[in-house]
Each structure stands twice: as structure tokens, then as C-alpha cells.
Design a protein around this motif. Structure first.
Motif, PDB file in Angstrom:
ATOM      1  N   GLU A  32      -7.688  -1.377  -0.900  1.00 13.07           N
ATOM      2  CA  GLU A  32      -8.692  -2.436  -0.943  1.00 13.07           C
ATOM      3  C   GLU A  32      -8.168  -3.667  -1.690  1.00 13.07           C
ATOM      4  O   GLU A  32      -8.440  -4.816  -1.296  1.00 13.07           O
ATOM      5  CB  GLU A  32      -9.969  -1.921  -1.611  1.00 13.07           C
ATOM      6  N   SER A  45      -6.310   9.034  -4.761  1.00 10.69           N
ATOM      7  CA  SER A  45      -6.369   7.755  -4.046  1.00 10.69           C
ATOM      8  C   SER A  45      -7.815   7.344  -3.790  1.00 10.69           C
ATOM      9  O   SER A  45      -8.189   6.184  -3.994  1.00 10.69           O
ATOM     10  CB  SER A  45      -5.612   7.860  -2.712  1.00 10.69           C
ATOM     11  N   ARG A  46      -8.632   8.297  -3.363  1.00 12.52           N
ATOM     12  CA  ARG A  46     -10.048   8.007  -3.106  1.00 12.52           C
ATOM     13  C   ARG A  46     -10.758   7.645  -4.409  1.00 12.52           C
ATOM     14  O   ARG A  46     -11.615   6.757  -4.441  1.00 12.52           O
ATOM     15  CB  ARG A  46     -10.718   9.206  -2.445  1.00 12.52           C
ATOM     16  N   LEU A  86      -3.484  -0.183  -4.427  1.00 11.89           N
ATOM     17  CA  LEU A  86      -4.741   0.266  -3.841  1.00 11.89           C
ATOM     18  C   LEU A  86      -4.992  -0.477  -2.537  1.00 11.89           C
ATOM     19  O   LEU A  86      -4.869  -1.704  -2.478  1.00 11.89           O
ATOM     20  CB  LEU A  86      -5.901   0.007  -4.801  1.00 11.89           C
ATOM     21  N   ILE A 141       0.843  -1.198   0.000  1.00 10.01           N
ATOM     22  CA  ILE A 141       0.000   0.000   0.000  1.00 10.01           C
ATOM     23  C   ILE A 141       0.875   1.244   0.000  1.00 10.01           C
ATOM     24  O   ILE A 141       0.631   2.198  -0.749  1.00 10.01           O
ATOM     25  CB  ILE A 141      -0.948  -0.004   1.213  1.00 10.01           C
ATOM     26  N   LYS A 185      -9.407   6.233  -7.099  1.00 13.36           N
ATOM     27  CA  LYS A 185      -9.003   4.883  -7.506  1.00 13.36           C
ATOM     28  C   LYS A 185      -9.679   3.822  -6.640  1.00 13.36           C
ATOM     29  O   LYS A 185     -10.080   2.765  -7.126  1.00 13.36           O
ATOM     30  CB  LYS A 185      -7.489   4.739  -7.427  1.00 13.36           C
ATOM     31  N   ASN A 186      -9.761   4.082  -5.347  1.00 17.04           N
ATOM     32  CA  ASN A 186     -10.424   3.124  -4.458  1.00 17.04           C
ATOM     33  C   ASN A 186     -11.901   2.966  -4.818  1.00 17.04           C
ATOM     34  O   ASN A 186     -12.449   1.858  -4.785  1.00 17.04           O
ATOM     35  CB  ASN A 186     -10.290   3.575  -3.002  1.00 17.04           C
ATOM     36  N   TYR A 187     -12.546   4.074  -5.163  1.00 21.30           N
ATOM     37  CA  TYR A 187     -13.965   4.008  -5.553  1.00 21.30           C
ATOM     38  C   TYR A 187     -14.112   3.209  -6.839  1.00 21.30           C
ATOM     39  O   TYR A 187     -15.017   2.366  -6.958  1.00 21.30           O
ATOM     40  CB  TYR A 187     -14.523   5.420  -5.734  1.00 21.30           C
TER      41      TYR A 187
END
Length: 284
Positions: free
Chosen positions: A118, A175-176, A116, A111, A178-180
């Protein structure tokens, strides 16, 4: 009745009673005894510096350098006064716990290297479950080393895909974003959907993403979907049409066109070459 909560129960995290419990007292007593014993007999755990070097290899995405770290660790642990530590009284359980510790540390290093969160958590879960199902100690050790390499390879892939202009780790919005995307890859995603979920202006998000990643959000989504198509072709028995439907492509043909453009192979060619199974396929 068991005090272990069921998966659907709410778990509250916090200390229920400020007073020390007998279990905490047991730990403190055992800790004092262990420190005294190790000092008295000059015993030591494996090198923390070597652990840092291994995690640095994963964080930097350099799997080829892990072997040198392993060789160094092997020489150190062969010394009579050095051990990996005792995490359980049962030897097999102890080895499994040690392996799980390495895998968890590896996931966090990945990480930090750009993987990512997740995705790293999911891979950590998968390796942990495989560790639990294995009772052969040499296989446990081998699987743990392979997990380290796997995380390092994934970080390397991430870094190879990051342009010199910047990294997503430098922007919490990216980052948010890509995570979504990772969590909603099976949907028909639009920039507006993502921006709404992140409470950002879509034009601002698009410009920021392009600046950091060197490609548009939609291009990134397509590439991530194709990676997932590759995984499903390799490890699942789903038909091409089922994969297309699951990942939100307009049709099997639509998915196949993009797949060949990015990978240089047709769906059939890729599955025939990489699929891990002897099961027959129903795709024509």
C-alpha cells in the motif's frame, strides 16, 4: 456521453465478449508490422538486461548502484539502432508514458524488496500525478530517476530494520499485519484489533511478529507512527496537537516524549530543521 466510469461506479474486470474486437485486431496487425520493421532495419528497444539490473538495485535497496546502471543504459541508448520505444504518437505523451512505466516497475520492485504494497502504491500514485503535471522533458527524466532512487532508499530502510532472524515476506500473516497497521495508523491500534481483523489469535500473532521482526507489534506501530509524524512535520502545516490527535496519541506531550526518544529531537527542533515551507507555525 463518455464511457469512462466515474470514481464511485463499480468497475467489473473481465472480457465482455470472447470474440476479438477491431482494436485487438489493430494491435495484432501493428505488432506484426513493428516486429518485421525492427528486424528488417535491425532496430531494437533498450536492453531488458539493463532494466532488470535497475530493478534489482531497487529490490535490493542499493540506490548507489543505480548510477552505474544509468551510465550503462545511456551508452546503449546512444547507439542509433536502440530506442526506448514508442508508447504514443505525441512525443511529450510518449515520454510521460515511458516515465510512468519506469515508476510502476520501480514500485513493484520495491514491494518485492520488502516495502509495504500500500505504501508503494501510494508513492507510485504521487510520482505518477507529478509526471502528469509536468510538461518539461528534462524535468520528467530527472523526476523518474529520482523516483527510482526514492524507492531504492525506502527498500534500504526496510532492510536495515529487518533482523537477521527473518523477513516479513516469508510470512503472509506478517505482511497482512503490516498492511493493516499502515492502513489504520491514524487509529488507536491494539493487538486484539489487528488479530480480529486478520482472524488470528492475538497471542499467536504477537509471538509470530516478534519472531520475525525482533520487536513487538506495539513497538512497530509506535515506530511507524513516529515516521508519519516526521513526514507531517516536514511536509504539512498541521500543528503538533493536530498531528497528535490525527495519529491517535493521548496528547501532544505524549507524542513529543516518544518522538524525542526515537529521533533524539523535539518536535520543534525537527520541524525547524526539515520543514519545507515559509509558512509560520502557531505551535508554542
Amino acid at each position: 456521453m463518455s464511457n469512462v466510469p466515474s470514481p464511485d461506479q463499480e468497475v467489473r474486470i473481465g472480457i465482455s465478449d470472447p470474440k476479438r474486437t477491431h482494436r485487438e485486431d489493430n494491435v495484432r496487425k501493428r505488432y506484426a508490422e513493428l516486429v518485421f520493421h525492427n528486424q528488417e532495419y535491425q532496430n531494437a528497444h533498450n536492453s531488458y538486461e539493463n532494466e532488470l539490473r535497475e530493478m534489482e538495485c531497487i529490490e535490493n535497496g542499493t540506490p548507489e548502484k543505480l548510477k552505474a546502471c544509468w551510465d550503462n543504459a545511456s551508452r546503449q541508448v546512444s547507439a542509433p539502432s536502440v530506442s526506448f520505444g514508442t508508447l504514443a504518437d505525441n512525443w511529450l505523451r510518449n515520454v510521460k508514458n515511458l516515465c510512468l512505466s519506469v515508476i510502476i516497475l520501480s514500485s513493484r520492485a520495491a514491494i518485492r524488496g520488502g516495502m509495504l504494497p500500500e505504501a508503494a502504491f501510494c508513492l507510485c500514485d504521487c510520482y505518477s500525478q507529478e509526471i502528469e503535471s509536468c510538461n518539461d522533458i528534462p524535468q520528467l527524466a530527472d523526476l523518474t530517476l529520482r523516483a527510482e532512487v526514492h524507492f531504492a532508499e525506502l527498500v534500504r530502510d526496510v532492510k536495515n530494520g529487518v533482523p537477521l532472524s527473518g523477513k516479513s515476506l516469508g510470512s503472509p500473516h506478517i505482511s497482512r499485519c503490516k498492511n493493516y497497521i499502515f492502513a489504520h495508523l491514524h487509529e488507536k491500534l491494539t493487538v486484539q484489533d489487528i488479530a480480529d481483523a486478520l482472524h488470528l489469535n492475538p497471542n499467536y500473532l504477537s509471538d509470530l511478529f516478534k519472531q520475525h521482526e525482533g520487536q513487538s507489534i506495539l513497538q512497530y506501530i509506535l515506530c511507524e507512527k513516529i515516521k508519519l509524524v516526521q513526514n507531517m512535520l516536514t511536509y504539512s502545516e498541521y500543528t503538533y496537537s493536530e498531528i497528535a490527535s490525527y495519529l491517535g496519541f493521548a496528547s501532544q506531550s505524549h507524542m513529543g516524549t516518544h518522538f524525542k526518544k526515537i529521533t533524539g529531537m523535539t518536535l520543534r527542533e525537527y520541524r525547524n530543521q526539515y520543514h519545507i515551507s515559509n509558512a509560520p507555525f502557531s505551535d508554542s
